[in-house]
Design an enzyme around this catalytic site. Structure first.
Site: not given
Length: 673
Positions: A275-277
């Protein structure tokens, strides 16, 4: 003195400048990775950023740059009273050298004072200097693994921890991470790659007028640096004021549900991991709106954020080039552009798969695949039936590599002292403690038991009267540790006519590609020597760029006689030169051949003499036996004996192969000898 932006002839420089400025507006974006060929002003642009950043308020005399409005309660120089008067100083840009030590990065404790006085005497490192500023790593892809691990920890937690034998120091370490790299010198570890919020690609322009302007500005700067900087002072002041205004506007920017849906849909469409993107895209789009002076995030902000935040997260394996399909991006953004009805019903006039119905291919006609079983587009060659071609066969087109697999671990016997890696046993600064010694220079890893044992007999003579241990510098003992090193893996590949059967050469390339993937993961240098026809070529000198080796392998043509001796002698020359450049890195030769030798006078005898050169020098070697068919001559096994190494088949290279589970270079070398 600041460095302006004179390099307008660099393709991608606009994106680079934008990415740096967005991080200046919102450090939460997560930093920038700059990829590009040499001589494209990557470092110049990064160093120019520090002059544009607003000043930072700090607590006076605090070595850890605490914010007066919210000081770090665990600051080693604290505690600081909240709301105390502060002083402003320029934001720092701290450069981390590739060869820095662990102590230089995180700081060092005075172990002697800690043991004898119980005092936490701490000398801050580069992470403390970079707090609330920029941490810049030039050639970040060449950074040693243990430093990468420390950077990952600090970037994830916003703090640096120094733990030494029960003595612990913690301080805040929140910084803007900026790295530059030349992809020709090797790729970055996926864990660190994902820590960079944004990435940009830069390349020199091919337009003569633009290149002329670069040279003109560079010469003007060299002639009069102060005057050149003065010419750009007003523009820099404007940019600095705009950064301050964008920072003030940033909390007021609204990221609506429609923009959030576009961000989530884009990340899902491109199948990025985790989910970092999504989070980075949201922060980047918000910073873009603030930089433009708006309080609402638009679709154009989301698109630009995707172009900066997703390309380096699209790599599915180490040999994939970063990139983004802009047509697919536009389609995704268009599909989710409506806020009110994000999932409209399909057009009743269309089938479930679009106009024309049909299946999951969207109604597109299937391409003409050509002859069955040949996906390379080349005409089938002689030797498809598995029989070797005549030794005088001409050159054939390149064959596509078979699917790579997880290769078994090949290692070099003995214990080395080379660069940190993950292949062979070595004495390193990190790993399992195996003993102790007197420190040579600064003590980095204390062996507590050995230190106490050295100091204990002298306590009465030193007048010990209290509970503390009286420790002198001569008592200190450095822990010796055993870990893993990276090696030079030199591939020597037979590309002659006897290897040119398409099915066999495809399997050979797949096996070498699998070993290259393994070398990438184990932080090895790699080289590639090929031999066919009348001689041997160094297709790739030893390098850290495994990608380059894979590209050379993919385009490797085959055909001609088998000058095995020439291939071995050329490999021997490569190792000799590399030994002068990097004497601590031990080599592992992987010879991929069926063992035949047909090139030159007395080819078999000459190949045997060349092989014995490796054995005499103790070079670890593996012969990958590519012989196939019902009749096998066992020539590769004989060649392995001459080399003092071992022979393995293509099947035995697989990590899950029963035949190859217990065989490694060290054990089989003894059996071959």
């Amino acid at each position: 003195m600041s460095v302006p932006y004179p390099f307008t002839a660099v393709v991608g420089q606009d994106n680079l400048r934008l990415a740096l400025l967005l991080n200046a507006v919102s450090p939460a974006v997560g930093g920038v990775l700059v990829r590009g060929e040499k001589g494209t002003a990557k470092s110049t642009a990064v160093r120019a950023l520090s002059a544009l950043l607003p000043e930072v308020p700090v607590v006076p005399e605090c070595r850890f740059s605490c914010d007066p409005s919210s000081p770090d309660p665990a600051c080693p120089d604290g505690p600081h009273a909240p709301g105390a008067a502060g002083q402003a100083r320029p934001a720092r840009m701290v450069e981390l050298p590739v060869g820095a030590s662990e102590d230089r990065l995180v700081g060092a404790l005075d172990i002697e004072r800690a043991l004898s006085e119980g005092v936490k005497a701490f000398e801050p490192g580069l992470l403390a200097d970079a707090h609330r500023g920029i941490l810049y790593v030039d050639e970040v892809n060449l950074l040693h693994d243990h430093l990468v691990d420390l950077l990952l920890d600090a970037a994830a937690m916003g703090a640096s921890y120094v733990e030494r034998e029960g003595v612990s120091v913690r301080h805040a370490a929140r910084f803007l991470l900026v790295g530059t790299m030349n992809p020709e010198e090797g790729e970055l570890r996926p864990q660190l790659l994902d820590r960079f919020g944004l990435t940009v690609e830069v390349a020199a322009s091919r337009e003569p007028d633009q290149r002329v302007e670069v040279v003109r500005r560079r010469l003007a700067y060299d002639d009069d640096p102060d005057g050149f900087a003065a010419r750009w002072a007003d523009e820099e002041a404007d940019v600095r004021a705009r950064i301050i205004a964008a920072r003030e506007l940033l909390p007021s920017v609204r990221l609506g549900d429609g923009a959030l849906r576009q961000i989530a849909a884009t990340c899902a469409a491109f199948e990025v991991d985790g989910m970092r993107a999504d989070i980075v895209m949201a922060r980047t789009a918000t910073a873009l709106a603030a930089w433009a002076g708006r309080t609402d995030v638009l679709a154009e902000d989301v698109r630009q954020a995707a172009l900066l935040a997703l390309p380096h997260r699209r790599r599915r394996n180490p040999f994939d080039a970063p990139g983004l399909d802009e047509d697919k991006l536009d389609e995704t953004l268009e599909e989710f552009s409506g806020d009110d009805d994000p999932d409209p019903d399909p057009d009743p006039d269309q089938g479930p798969d679009g106009p024309g119905g049909g299946g999951g291919d969207g109604g597109q006609p299937e391409p003409d695949e050509g002859p069955q079983g040949d996906d390379t587009g080349a005409t089938p060659e002689a030797g498809e039936n598995g029989q070797p071609q005549p030794s005088g066969a001409g050159e054939q087109s390149a064959v596509r590599a078979a699917e790579p697999f997880r290769a078994k671990v090949l290692s070099v016997p003995g214990i080395g002292e080379g660069a940190a890696g993950r292949r062979s046993r070595a004495r390193t600064e990190h790993g399992r403690t195996t003993g102790s010694r007197r420190p040579r220079g600064t003590l980095t890893k204390l062996h507590l038991a050995a230190t106490v044992q050295a100091a204990a007999p002298h306590q009465r003579a030193r007048g010990r009267s209290g509970p503390g241990l009286v420790v002198r510098r001569d008592d200190l003992r450095q822990a010796t540790r055993e870990g893993r090193e990276g090696n030079l893996v030199l591939f020597v590949v037979d590309a002659s006519g006897s290897m040119a059967a398409r099915q066999r050469m495809s399997a050979v390339k797949g096996a070498v590609l699998s070993l290259l993937l393994d070398a990438y993961q184990r932080r090895d240098k790699v080289g590639l020597v090929t031999f066919r026809g009348s001689g041997a070529d160094v297709a790739l000198p030893p390098t850290s760029s495994v990608d380059a080796a894979a590209a050379r392998l993919e385009s490797l043509p085959t055909g001609g006689r088998t000058p095995l001796a020439a291939g071995l002698l050329r490999a021997h020359d490569v190792l000799r030169l590399e030994r002068l450049r990097d004497p601590a890195r031990r080599p592992l030769v992987v010879l991929v051949t069926d063992g035949r030798a047909t090139g030159g006078p007395e080819p078999v005898a000459l190949a045997g003499r060349a092989a014995r050169l490796f054995a005499a020098e103790g070079v670890a070697s593996v012969v990958v036996d590519c012989e196939s068919g019902p009749v096998r001559l066992g020539l590769a096994g004989q060649l392995a004996g001459e080399l003092g190494g071992t022979a393995v088949t293509l099947d035995e290279l697989r990590a899950d192969s029963i035949a190859g589970l217990v065989r490694d270079v060290q054990g089989t070398s003894r059996r071959a000898a």
